[in-house]
Enzyme design. Structure first.
Site, PDB file in Angstrom:
ATOM      1  CE  LYS A   2      19.157   4.169  29.777  1.00  0.00           C
ATOM      2  NZ  LYS A   2      18.240   3.866  30.874  1.00  0.00           N
ATOM      3  CG  ASP A  23      20.569   0.603  22.400  1.00  0.00           C
ATOM      4  OD1 ASP A  23      19.601  -0.129  22.735  1.00  0.00           O
ATOM      5  OD2 ASP A  23      20.744   1.746  22.887  1.00  0.00           O
ATOM      6  CE1 TYR A  59      14.450  -1.460  27.968  1.00  0.00           C
ATOM      7  CE2 TYR A  59      13.218  -3.371  27.197  1.00  0.00           C
ATOM      8  CZ  TYR A  59      13.235  -2.055  27.649  1.00  0.00           C
ATOM      9  OH  TYR A  59      12.064  -1.354  27.766  1.00  0.00           O
TER      10      TYR A  59
HETATM   11  P1  KE4 Z   1      13.704   4.007  27.226  1.00  0.00           P
HETATM   12  O1  KE4 Z   1      12.636   3.745  26.179  1.00  0.00           O
HETATM   13  O2  KE4 Z   1      13.416   3.310  28.539  1.00  0.00           O
HETATM   14  O3  KE4 Z   1      14.040   5.485  27.371  1.00  0.00           O
HETATM   15  O4  KE4 Z   1      15.076   3.388  26.640  1.00  0.00           O
HETATM   16  C1  KE4 Z   1      15.097   2.032  26.264  1.00  0.00           C
HETATM   17  C2  KE4 Z   1      16.521   1.529  26.262  1.00  0.00           C
HETATM   18  C3  KE4 Z   1      17.154   1.311  25.052  1.00  0.00           C
HETATM   19  N1  KE4 Z   1      18.429   0.878  24.993  1.00  0.00           N
HETATM   20  C4  KE4 Z   1      19.138   0.658  26.123  1.00  0.00           C
HETATM   21  C5  KE4 Z   1      20.558   0.174  26.015  1.00  0.00           C
HETATM   22  C6  KE4 Z   1      18.542   0.869  27.396  1.00  0.00           C
HETATM   23  O5  KE4 Z   1      19.267   0.634  28.525  1.00  0.00           O
HETATM   24  C7  KE4 Z   1      17.213   1.311  27.472  1.00  0.00           C
HETATM   25  C8  KE4 Z   1      16.500   1.529  28.789  1.00  0.00           C
HETATM   26  N2  KE4 Z   1      17.211   1.070  29.936  1.00  0.00           N
HETATM   27  C9  KE4 Z   1      16.403   0.669  31.067  1.00  0.00           C
HETATM   28  C10 KE4 Z   1      17.363   0.271  32.194  1.00  0.00           C
HETATM   29  N3  KE4 Z   1      17.891  -1.015  31.997  1.00  0.00           N
HETATM   30  C11 KE4 Z   1      15.425   1.689  31.489  1.00  0.00           C
HETATM   31  C12 KE4 Z   1      14.806   1.447  32.855  1.00  0.00           C
HETATM   32  C13 KE4 Z   1      13.351   1.132  32.746  1.00  0.00           C
HETATM   33  O6  KE4 Z   1      12.953   0.357  31.865  1.00  0.00           O
HETATM   34  O7  KE4 Z   1      12.607   1.679  33.592  1.00  0.00           O
END
Ligand code: KE4
Length: 427
Positions: free
Chosen positions: A270, A242, A147
């Site tokens: 994060k 990523d 993701y």
């Molecule tokens: P955000 O757009 O949610 O800040 O980041 C996206 C993203 C991109 N790349 C990686 C490796 C990520 O883990 C994420 C976001 N992680 C999720 C948890 N698996 C966020 C939690 C959520 O979607 O509420």
């Protein structure tokens, strides 16, 4: 409002569901995969959360990664208080923004310049646009189960077969948006080689979670990342790590430090925002200066480089820089993983506990998880049962078998005991 009039979690959930789709601002928070009513959190401190009913939880979600020092670390609160007094958003560069960029550049040799954004999604979306501009190519390769945020190009489900053109992974994603997205299995270097042999000259980038966290925690096989680097270099394909989740989490220099593999572009988020909205992407000066205003690749953001997030991020990185923190996180991660494995063994339940430092996932009902297909074989009903047992024991764990749990320097052995006891009760 007096405490007598204070709404309960249930009352807040009901009000939330009237005005927020699913009562949440991000789907995973709805607990759909594990059942039960998600808590409405009133306060957090250290490794603990308290919900609107006053129930205390040991927190292994940590907002899905940012709170590596725990909630409300004094250095972070002090930095935010100082910055609040100076102002919250200027629409101009601030010193603290430069300071955070300097810290990131110093920590990751692959990054000579960085652009701040407001989420991981923005970081990966922007990095892909830059890669496509820099190479003049359109194709992007991603791994099944990875993701990278919810930008259209990455919401591509794997089709049938090993290396398939993505199919829209969500309504609203046009076929055209994923027509150049190729999906391969994680940890399968032969699949990547096949794609590049077939059409490497059309591929702008391969984007990978160098340690996967979004299929649950899944580690790169020995040599996988190194082979990706060799193959991408051979075909002029940019390698994007990523590290939104792993950056400053698995090591000071992220997975690229652990693997000694330097990507062309790195995405972050994060931890670098200390719990405030943040994302970033970085790479060589030559690549990054292709971005407006020095170059012709457009990318922008009203609140990018927001001083509050920058101040919190600097405070967190200053606490992490000594490196001692990672020894403590490794100890905590090792104790917790051993406890979970031991409980499963004692119960005679197969369980693969995958861990990278202070991020980990117990996959229930399986012995080995090296890719998304193997993760998908895990017993999600058993995981849901364990999640409910965790809650009954005062533990909040990410509400999906396909997420990673997190530890912070604020966790103590009693928190880990709670997690192991709750896990055992749910087996
Ligand atoms: P955000 O757009 O949610 O800040 O980041 C996206 C993203 C991109 N790349 C990686 C490796 C990520 O883990 C994420 C976001 N992680 C999720 C948890 N698996 C966020 C939690 C959520 O979607 O509420």
């Amino acid at each position: 409002m007096t405490s007598a009039a204070r709404p309960t979690s249930a009352e807040w959930r009901e009000r939330a569901e009237r005005v927020l789709p699913g009562g949440v601002s991000s789907p995973v928070r709805a607990f759909a995969a594990v059942g039960g009513d998600p808590p409405v959190i009133a306060a957090a401190r250290g490794a603990h959360l308290v919900d609107e009913d006053g129930v205390d939880y040991a927190d292994f979600i940590l907002a899905y990664g940012p709170h590596i020092l725990g909630h409300g670390h004094p250095a972070v609160l002090a930095a935010l208080a100082r910055q609040l007094a100076q102002g919250t958003a200027f629409g101009a560069t601030s010193a603290v923004e430069v300071q955070l960029a300097e810290r990131i550049v110093a920590a990751m040799p692959a990054i000579e310049m960085v652009r701040f954004v407001n989420s991981g999604t923005e970081a990966t979306m922007s990095a892909l646009r830059l890669a496509r501009a820099a190479t003049g190519r359109d194709r992007v390769v991603k791994c099944a189960g990875a993701y990278h945020g919810h930008a259209d190009a990455f919401l591509a489900a794997a089709g049938s077969g090993v290396a398939t053109l993505g199919i829209p992974g969500s309504p609203g994603v046009p076929v055209a948006a994923v027509a150049d997205t190729i999906v391969v299995p994680y940890n399968d270097i032969a699949a990547v080689a096949a794609v590049l042999d077939r059409e490497g000259e059309r591929v702008a980038a391969i984007i990978v979670e160098p340690v996967a966290g979004n299929m649950g925690c899944v580690l790169p096989r020995p040599g996988y990342l190194q082979a990706l680097r060799v193959l991408t270099a051979r075909f002029g394909v940019l390698l994007i790590f990523d590290e939104v989740m792993t950056g400053f989490r698995v090591a000071w220099g992220g997975t690229q430090e652990l693997s000694s593999v330097q990507p062309d572009l790195t995405c972050l988020g994060k931890v670098i925002g200390g719990g405030l909205p943040v994302g970033a992407f970085g790479g060589s000066r030559a690549l990054m200066e292709r971005l407006a205003p020095t170059g012709d690749v457009y990318q922008a953001g009203t609140l990018s480089g927001n001083p509050l997030a920058m101040a919190a991020g600097c405070a967190v990185l200053d606490e992490l820089a000594s490196g001692v923190v990672y020894q403590r996180l490794e100890e905590l991660g090792s104790v917790l993983a051993a406890g979970l494995s031991g409980a499963a063994a004692a119960a005679g339940v197969p369980c693969a506990v995958n861990r990278a430092g202070s991020m980990l996932t117990p996959f229930i009902g399986v012995e080995t998880v090296d890719d998304y297909a193997q993760a998908g074989a895990a017993d999600t009903d058993a995981f849901a049962r364990i999640h409910r047992a965790w809650r009954a024991h005062g533990v909040l764990w990410p509400p999906s078998q396909f997420e990673a749990g997190f530890l912070s320097t604020a966790h103590v052995l009693d928190d880990l005991d709670r997690a192991v006891t709750g896990f055992a009760a749910g087996l």
